[in-house]
Design a protein around this motif. Structure first.
Motif, mmCIF file in Angstrom:
data_model
loop_
_atom_site.group_PDB
_atom_site.id
_atom_site.type_symbol
_atom_site.label_atom_id
_atom_site.label_comp_id
_atom_site.label_asym_id
_atom_site.label_seq_id
_atom_site.Cartn_x
_atom_site.Cartn_y
_atom_site.Cartn_z
ATOM 1 N N LEU A 148 0.856 -1.170 0.000
ATOM 2 C CA LEU A 148 0.000 0.000 0.000
ATOM 3 C C LEU A 148 0.898 1.229 0.000
ATOM 4 C CD1 LEU A 148 -2.932 1.089 0.132
ATOM 5 C CD2 LEU A 148 -2.621 1.246 2.618
ATOM 6 N N GLN A 149 0.985 1.866 -1.154
ATOM 7 C CA GLN A 149 1.746 3.095 -1.277
ATOM 8 C C GLN A 149 0.864 4.256 -0.863
ATOM 9 O OE1 GLN A 149 5.074 3.533 -2.262
ATOM 10 N NE2 GLN A 149 4.713 5.633 -1.574
ATOM 11 N N MET A 150 1.308 5.008 0.116
ATOM 12 C CA MET A 150 0.539 6.115 0.660
ATOM 13 C C MET A 150 1.308 7.402 0.413
ATOM 14 S SD MET A 150 -0.859 4.430 4.233
ATOM 15 C CE MET A 150 0.765 4.535 5.004
ATOM 16 N N ASN A 151 0.746 8.258 -0.399
ATOM 17 C CA ASN A 151 1.346 9.540 -0.725
ATOM 18 C C ASN A 151 0.473 10.674 -0.212
ATOM 19 O OD1 ASN A 151 3.421 8.227 -2.210
ATOM 20 N ND2 ASN A 151 2.122 8.183 -4.044
ATOM 21 N N SER A 152 1.064 11.846 -0.141
ATOM 22 C CA SER A 152 0.345 13.041 0.303
ATOM 23 C C SER A 152 -0.404 12.791 1.598
ATOM 24 C CB SER A 152 -0.620 13.518 -0.790
ATOM 25 O OG SER A 152 0.064 13.809 -1.987
ATOM 26 N N LEU A 153 0.287 12.216 2.552
ATOM 27 C CA LEU A 153 -0.349 11.816 3.801
ATOM 28 C C LEU A 153 -0.837 13.024 4.593
ATOM 29 C CD1 LEU A 153 2.021 8.928 4.772
ATOM 30 C CD2 LEU A 153 -0.459 8.728 4.553
ATOM 31 N N LYS A 154 -1.957 12.823 5.257
ATOM 32 C CA LYS A 154 -2.600 13.845 6.062
ATOM 33 C C LYS A 154 -2.675 13.378 7.507
ATOM 34 C CE LYS A 154 -5.667 14.911 2.168
ATOM 35 N NZ LYS A 154 -7.092 14.996 1.733
ATOM 36 N N PRO A 155 -2.761 14.305 8.459
ATOM 37 C CA PRO A 155 -2.898 13.885 9.855
ATOM 38 C C PRO A 155 -4.081 12.959 10.093
ATOM 39 C CG PRO A 155 -2.312 16.186 9.775
ATOM 40 C CD PRO A 155 -2.561 15.756 8.344
ATOM 41 N N GLU A 156 -5.159 13.132 9.357
ATOM 42 C CA GLU A 156 -6.314 12.265 9.526
ATOM 43 C C GLU A 156 -6.089 10.842 9.024
ATOM 44 O OE1 GLU A 156 -7.641 15.418 6.382
ATOM 45 O OE2 GLU A 156 -6.241 15.299 8.063
ATOM 46 N N ASP A 157 -4.964 10.593 8.369
ATOM 47 C CA ASP A 157 -4.595 9.233 8.001
ATOM 48 C C ASP A 157 -3.979 8.460 9.160
ATOM 49 O OD1 ASP A 157 -5.376 9.477 5.245
ATOM 50 O OD2 ASP A 157 -3.500 10.537 4.847
ATOM 51 N N THR A 158 -3.712 9.137 10.265
ATOM 52 C CA THR A 158 -3.096 8.490 11.420
ATOM 53 C C THR A 158 -3.997 7.386 11.955
ATOM 54 O OG1 THR A 158 -1.839 10.455 12.046
ATOM 55 C CG2 THR A 158 -2.275 8.835 13.769
ATOM 56 N N ALA A 159 -3.460 6.192 12.061
ATOM 57 C CA ALA A 159 -4.228 5.033 12.512
ATOM 58 C C ALA A 159 -3.305 3.827 12.543
ATOM 59 C CB ALA A 159 -5.408 4.759 11.575
ATOM 60 N N VAL A 160 -3.807 2.751 13.122
ATOM 61 C CA VAL A 160 -3.195 1.450 12.935
ATOM 62 C C VAL A 160 -3.755 0.868 11.650
ATOM 63 C CG1 VAL A 160 -2.890 -0.879 13.842
ATOM 64 C CG2 VAL A 160 -2.867 1.074 15.399
ATOM 65 N N TYR A 161 -2.879 0.454 10.771
ATOM 66 C CA TYR A 161 -3.274 -0.099 9.491
ATOM 67 C C TYR A 161 -3.144 -1.613 9.519
ATOM 68 C CZ TYR A 161 -3.635 4.450 7.274
ATOM 69 O OH TYR A 161 -4.026 5.722 6.924
ATOM 70 N N TYR A 162 -4.185 -2.271 9.069
ATOM 71 C CA TYR A 162 -4.241 -3.720 9.049
ATOM 72 C C TYR A 162 -4.425 -4.221 7.624
ATOM 73 C CZ TYR A 162 -5.436 -3.127 14.005
ATOM 74 O OH TYR A 162 -5.446 -2.776 15.334
ATOM 75 N N CYS A 163 -3.781 -5.313 7.306
ATOM 76 C CA CYS A 163 -4.143 -6.028 6.095
ATOM 77 C C CYS A 163 -4.929 -7.267 6.477
ATOM 78 C CB CYS A 163 -2.918 -6.382 5.238
ATOM 79 S SG CYS A 163 -1.795 -7.610 5.923
ATOM 80 N N ALA A 164 -5.802 -7.658 5.597
ATOM 81 C CA ALA A 164 -6.661 -8.802 5.821
ATOM 82 C C ALA A 164 -6.806 -9.568 4.518
ATOM 83 C CB ALA A 164 -8.042 -8.359 6.330
ATOM 84 N N SER A 165 -7.075 -10.855 4.628
ATOM 85 C CA SER A 165 -7.208 -11.689 3.440
ATOM 86 C C SER A 165 -8.489 -12.498 3.488
ATOM 87 C CB SER A 165 -6.008 -12.616 3.274
ATOM 88 O OG SER A 165 -5.961 -13.581 4.307
ATOM 89 N N ALA A 166 -9.034 -12.720 2.333
ATOM 90 C CA ALA A 166 -10.194 -13.578 2.164
ATOM 91 C C ALA A 166 -9.956 -14.458 0.950
ATOM 92 C CB ALA A 166 -11.465 -12.759 1.995
ATOM 93 N N ILE A 167 -10.271 -15.722 1.075
ATOM 94 C CA ILE A 167 -10.047 -16.690 0.012
ATOM 95 C C ILE A 167 -11.373 -17.094 -0.594
ATOM 96 C CG2 ILE A 167 -9.110 -18.956 -0.569
ATOM 97 C CD1 ILE A 167 -7.267 -18.675 1.860
ATOM 98 N N GLY A 168 -11.440 -17.055 -1.909
ATOM 99 C CA GLY A 168 -12.590 -17.577 -2.615
ATOM 100 C C GLY A 168 -13.876 -16.814 -2.404
#
Length: 131
Positions: free
Chosen positions: A81-101
């Protein structure tokens, strides 16, 4: 064992960039959806982006469209996940998740927005954007 591990978070000034990685083990990218979600303290988890390996479709939340982008390296079973032009409101814990099928009737927007369709989650990585 299925495992997802995020990396690449950190502290960045507003306007800066970060690239998050989600490394998957225990499965391949065949018929796989990867979602990126974020959660700030006291707020609900919200979807930011998703990628479906079956058709290559990506989908982005309006709040990040044009600033964030997903890419993948199937040989490494890794999604970025390329994140450009970041803003203060982007502050968070970021999670990735997967789903199969996931059935095709689950639309890209739903895959981006609905956490409960996902089977596996990483532990998260902190992104902090200062003013």
């Amino acid at each position: 064992e299925v495992q997802l591990v995020e990396s690449g978070g950190g502290l960045v000034q507003a306007g800066g960039s970060l690239r998050l990685s989600c490394a998957a083990s225990g499965f391949t990218f065949d018929d796989l959806t990867i979602g990126w979600f974020r959660q700030a303290p006291g707020q609900e988890r919200e979807g930011v982006a998703c990628f479906s390996s079956s058709d290559g479709i990506t989908y982005y939340a309006d709040s990040v469209k044009g600033r964030f982008s997903i890419s993948s390296d199937s040989a490494k079973n890794t999604v970025y996940l390329q994140m450009n032009s970041l803003k203060p409101e982007d502050t968070a814990v970021y999670y990735c998740a997967s789903a199969i099928g996931l059935p095709p009737r689950i639309t890209p927007m739903q895959r981006m927005r609905i956490p409960t369709i996902y089977d596996y989650w990483g532990p998260g990585t902190q992104v902090t954007v200062s003013s």
